[in-house]
Design a protein around this motif. Structure first.
Motif, PDB file in Angstrom:
ATOM      1  N   GLY A   1       0.898  -0.984  -0.151  1.00 33.68           N
ATOM      2  CA  GLY A   1      -0.020   0.008   0.003  1.00 33.68           C
ATOM      3  C   GLY A   1       0.851   1.164   0.013  1.00 33.68           C
ATOM      4  N   SER A   2       2.057   1.056  -0.838  1.00 36.69           N
ATOM      5  CA  SER A   2       2.922   2.207  -0.727  1.00 36.69           C
ATOM      6  C   SER A   2       3.131   2.805  -2.202  1.00 36.69           C
ATOM      7  N   THR A   3       4.019   3.587  -2.438  1.00 34.06           N
ATOM      8  CA  THR A   3       4.233   4.319  -3.719  1.00 34.06           C
ATOM      9  C   THR A   3       5.590   3.681  -4.475  1.00 34.06           C
ATOM     10  N   ALA A   4       5.612   3.377  -5.649  1.00 33.76           N
ATOM     11  CA  ALA A   4       6.881   2.751  -6.534  1.00 33.76           C
ATOM     12  C   ALA A   4       7.357   4.105  -7.120  1.00 33.76           C
ATOM     13  N   PHE A   5       8.976   4.177  -6.738  1.00 31.16           N
ATOM     14  CA  PHE A   5       9.586   5.242  -7.240  1.00 31.16           C
ATOM     15  C   PHE A   5      10.320   4.862  -8.526  1.00 31.16           C
ATOM     16  N   ALA A   6      10.205   5.674  -9.716  1.00 27.18           N
ATOM     17  CA  ALA A   6      11.039   5.095 -10.672  1.00 27.18           C
ATOM     18  C   ALA A   6      12.643   5.523 -10.327  1.00 27.18           C
ATOM     19  N   GLU A   7      12.624   6.563  -9.856  1.00 24.39           N
ATOM     20  CA  GLU A   7      14.169   7.147  -9.489  1.00 24.39           C
ATOM     21  C   GLU A   7      14.537   7.134  -8.214  1.00 24.39           C
ATOM     22  N   THR A   8      15.476   6.678  -7.951  1.00 25.95           N
ATOM     23  CA  THR A   8      15.854   6.471  -6.279  1.00 25.95           C
ATOM     24  C   THR A   8      15.961   8.080  -5.782  1.00 25.95           C
ATOM     25  N   GLN A   9      16.563   8.683  -6.472  1.00 27.12           N
ATOM     26  CA  GLN A   9      16.978  10.090  -5.803  1.00 27.12           C
ATOM     27  C   GLN A   9      15.604  10.820  -5.497  1.00 27.12           C
ATOM     28  N   ALA A  10      14.642  10.532  -6.233  1.00 24.70           N
ATOM     29  CA  ALA A  10      13.185  11.186  -6.048  1.00 24.70           C
ATOM     30  C   ALA A  10      12.754  10.603  -4.524  1.00 24.70           C
ATOM     31  N   LEU A  11      12.912   9.374  -4.205  1.00 21.10           N
ATOM     32  CA  LEU A  11      12.425   8.662  -3.047  1.00 21.10           C
ATOM     33  C   LEU A  11      13.344   9.268  -1.959  1.00 21.10           C
ATOM     34  N   LEU A  12      14.518   9.374  -2.382  1.00 21.15           N
ATOM     35  CA  LEU A  12      15.508  10.032  -0.986  1.00 21.15           C
ATOM     36  C   LEU A  12      14.985  11.460  -0.720  1.00 21.15           C
ATOM     37  N   ASP A  13      14.694  12.238  -1.870  1.00 21.68           N
ATOM     38  CA  ASP A  13      13.969  13.560  -1.508  1.00 21.68           C
ATOM     39  C   ASP A  13      13.059  13.532  -0.953  1.00 21.68           C
ATOM     40  N   ALA A  14      12.132  12.309  -0.751  1.00 18.81           N
ATOM     41  CA  ALA A  14      10.968  12.544   0.076  1.00 18.81           C
ATOM     42  C   ALA A  14      11.364  12.550   1.627  1.00 18.81           C
ATOM     43  N   GLY A  15      12.470  12.505   1.967  1.00 18.66           N
ATOM     44  CA  GLY A  15      12.865  12.613   3.352  1.00 18.66           C
ATOM     45  C   GLY A  15      12.777  11.416   4.194  1.00 18.66           C
ATOM     46  N   PRO A  16      13.385  10.258   3.687  1.00 14.45           N
ATOM     47  CA  PRO A  16      13.190   9.370   4.976  1.00 14.45           C
ATOM     48  C   PRO A  16      14.321   9.267   5.910  1.00 14.45           C
ATOM     49  N   ALA A  17      13.841   8.796   7.131  1.00 13.98           N
ATOM     50  CA  ALA A  17      15.051   8.762   8.202  1.00 13.98           C
ATOM     51  C   ALA A  17      15.859   7.620   8.039  1.00 13.98           C
ATOM     52  N   VAL A  18      15.217   6.475   7.465  1.00 20.13           N
ATOM     53  CA  VAL A  18      15.977   5.257   7.515  1.00 20.13           C
ATOM     54  C   VAL A  18      15.706   4.760   6.054  1.00 20.13           C
ATOM     55  N   VAL A  19      16.720   4.173   5.411  1.00 22.00           N
ATOM     56  CA  VAL A  19      16.771   3.669   4.092  1.00 22.00           C
ATOM     57  C   VAL A  19      17.151   2.152   4.051  1.00 22.00           C
ATOM     58  N   TYR A  20      16.522   1.084   3.689  1.00 18.21           N
ATOM     59  CA  TYR A  20      16.817  -0.259   3.635  1.00 18.21           C
ATOM     60  C   TYR A  20      17.291  -0.572   2.368  1.00 18.21           C
ATOM     61  N   LEU A  21      18.412  -1.242   2.078  1.00 20.99           N
ATOM     62  CA  LEU A  21      18.960  -1.543   0.822  1.00 20.99           C
ATOM     63  C   LEU A  21      18.955  -3.197   0.653  1.00 20.99           C
ATOM     64  N   ALA A  22      18.310  -3.589  -0.539  1.00 15.56           N
ATOM     65  CA  ALA A  22      18.050  -5.031  -0.706  1.00 15.56           C
ATOM     66  C   ALA A  22      18.396  -5.220  -2.269  1.00 15.56           C
ATOM     67  N   GLY A  23      18.899  -4.333  -2.874  1.00 13.27           N
ATOM     68  CA  GLY A  23      18.665  -4.266  -4.572  1.00 13.27           C
ATOM     69  C   GLY A  23      19.868  -5.500  -4.885  1.00 13.27           C
ATOM     70  N   ARG A  24      20.131  -5.207  -6.292  1.00  9.42           N
ATOM     71  CA  ARG A  24      21.233  -5.962  -6.888  1.00  9.42           C
ATOM     72  C   ARG A  24      22.647  -5.548  -5.806  1.00  9.42           C
ATOM     73  N   TYR A  25      23.337  -6.463  -5.931  1.00  6.58           N
ATOM     74  CA  TYR A  25      24.747  -6.585  -4.967  1.00  6.58           C
ATOM     75  C   TYR A  25      25.302  -5.372  -5.626  1.00  6.58           C
ATOM     76  N   GLY A  26      25.691  -5.239  -6.910  1.00  7.76           N
ATOM     77  CA  GLY A  26      26.474  -4.291  -7.471  1.00  7.76           C
ATOM     78  C   GLY A  26      26.189  -2.786  -7.499  1.00  7.76           C
ATOM     79  N   GLU A  27      24.819  -2.651  -6.989  1.00  8.98           N
ATOM     80  CA  GLU A  27      24.293  -1.512  -7.007  1.00  8.98           C
ATOM     81  C   GLU A  27      24.132  -1.004  -5.510  1.00  8.98           C
ATOM     82  N   ARG A  28      24.588  -1.781  -4.553  1.00 11.85           N
ATOM     83  CA  ARG A  28      24.193  -1.335  -3.102  1.00 11.85           C
ATOM     84  C   ARG A  28      24.991  -0.254  -2.530  1.00 11.85           C
ATOM     85  N   GLY A  29      26.399  -0.679  -3.081  1.00 12.61           N
ATOM     86  CA  GLY A  29      27.404   0.682  -2.578  1.00 12.61           C
ATOM     87  C   GLY A  29      27.036   2.066  -2.928  1.00 12.61           C
TER      88      GLY A  29
END
Length: 339
Positions: free
Chosen positions: A50-78
């Motif tokens: 029941g949430s929102t999908a973001f096409a761009e990661t930066q747009a999601l980060l601009d929404a102001g999360p206090a915490v970010v969870y990383l579970a993407g492709r390994y080569g993209e996590r850094g």
């Protein structure tokens, strides 16, 4: 109300946080949205939550999360970890945190001098078997731990794996992916701040994907050998026969994670099976710590960086054929054969 974002959902361990957020006692959290390189994947998880999908990661980060969870492709996590930290967010990461030592150094520089926290979901720390064995080790019943051997086989389930998983530039390596858990557990039972690290891999396919690997480290007091593989037979009744043997000067402990059993034998007492306590869910402590803001997560920033560096050094040792020196508090990797 803590605000959380999920950046990358390509690995099934995204479920660790999704399951935690779905619990009735986590209603204080607000899931701002989910992004992934694959928009369809982000949409699927966002719809479920029941949430929102973001096409761009930066747009999601601009929404102001206090915490970010990383579970993407390994080569993209850094890259994603750096983006989250630069956006002022705390980071919870599935392992591996990143796939190169250069990325890790950049992450460490980005977090130095800030009040941000980076925690790695090292779920074996919370398994009932680990907790029970650690209590025995801490009691001194086994004496000094001088040897630790572990085995971490997994089913490959190749037909269900995405293409990126078999791409060495995205996957990073079997030791960085799998051995990180057992190396971390070994350091719980026999703490150390420095070690000489070796690694080896076998069973590479035409893409360079290795299905078998071994990492070893020698500290001042303990020799650790961690075997990992993607070679659990498909007909096995478990995904992996995960186990660890602790050899002490006064006794031994056999940890059978896959069988929910710990057997202890000492100079004074015959073999006994330990009673197992309640375990901890993989993302439980991380969300608890960020929810109340007072209790640090069970895997601190220093822990996350140190154990990631150890696993990446073992992977580099396997790829280069050279021994590496790991030191908990330094970014520098020393090639032992070049000294």
């Amino acid at each position: 109300m803590p605000k959380i974002a999920i950046v990358g959902a390509a690995h099934a361990h995204v479920e660790y946080v999704l399951d935690e957020l779905a619990r009735p006692d986590r209603r204080a959290w607000e899931l701002l949205g989910i992004s992934d390189t694959d928009p369809a994947l982000a949409e699927r998880y966002a719809e479920r939550m029941g949430s929102t999908a973001f096409a761009e990661t930066q747009a999601l980060l601009d929404a102001g999360p206090a915490v970010v969870y990383l579970a993407g492709r390994y080569g993209e996590r850094g890259r994603d970890a750096l983006a989250a930290l630069r956006a002022g967010a705390h980071v919870i990461a599935d392992k591996p945190l990143c796939t190169s030592l250069d990325e890790l150094d950049e992450i460490e520089r980005a977090i130095d001098g800030t009040d941000l926290t980076l925690t790695l979901l090292l779920e074996k720390r919370g398994y009932p078997e680990t907790i029970a064995a650690l209590e025995v080790v801490d009691s001194g019943e086994l004496g000094d731990i001088v040897g630790i051997t572990s085995s971490g086989p997994h089913k490959l389930n190749a037909s269900a794996r995405p293409d990126w998983f078999f791409d060495p530039t995205q996957y990073g390596g079997i030791i960085g992916d799998l051995a990180v858990h057992d190396l971390d557990a070994a350091l719980l039972f026999a703490p150390a701040d420095t070690a000489v690290v070796h690694g080896a891999v076998a069973g590479r396919d035409h893409r360079g994907f290795a299905r078998y690997g071994v990492a070893t480290m020698q500290t001042q007091s303990t020799i650790v050998t961690a075997e990992v593989s993607w070679m659990t037979p498909q007909a096995s009744d478990v995904h992996g026969e995960y186990r660890m043997r602790l050899v002490g000067t006064r006794g031994t402990a056999e940890i059978h994670w896959a069988r929910s059993r710990v057997d202890v034998t000492t100079e004074e007492r015959p073999t006994r099976a330990l009673s197992l306590p309640e375990g901890r869910r993989p993302a439980q402590d991380a969300l608890d710590s960020f929810e109340d803001g007072a209790v640090p997560p069970y895997s601190t920033t220093a822990d996350a960086i140190a154990i990631t560096r150890l696993a990446l050094l073992a992977q580099r040792a396997a790829d280069s054929g050279s021994a590496m020196r790991w030191t908990r508090t330094t970014r520098t990797a020393i090639d032992e054969e070049s000294r």
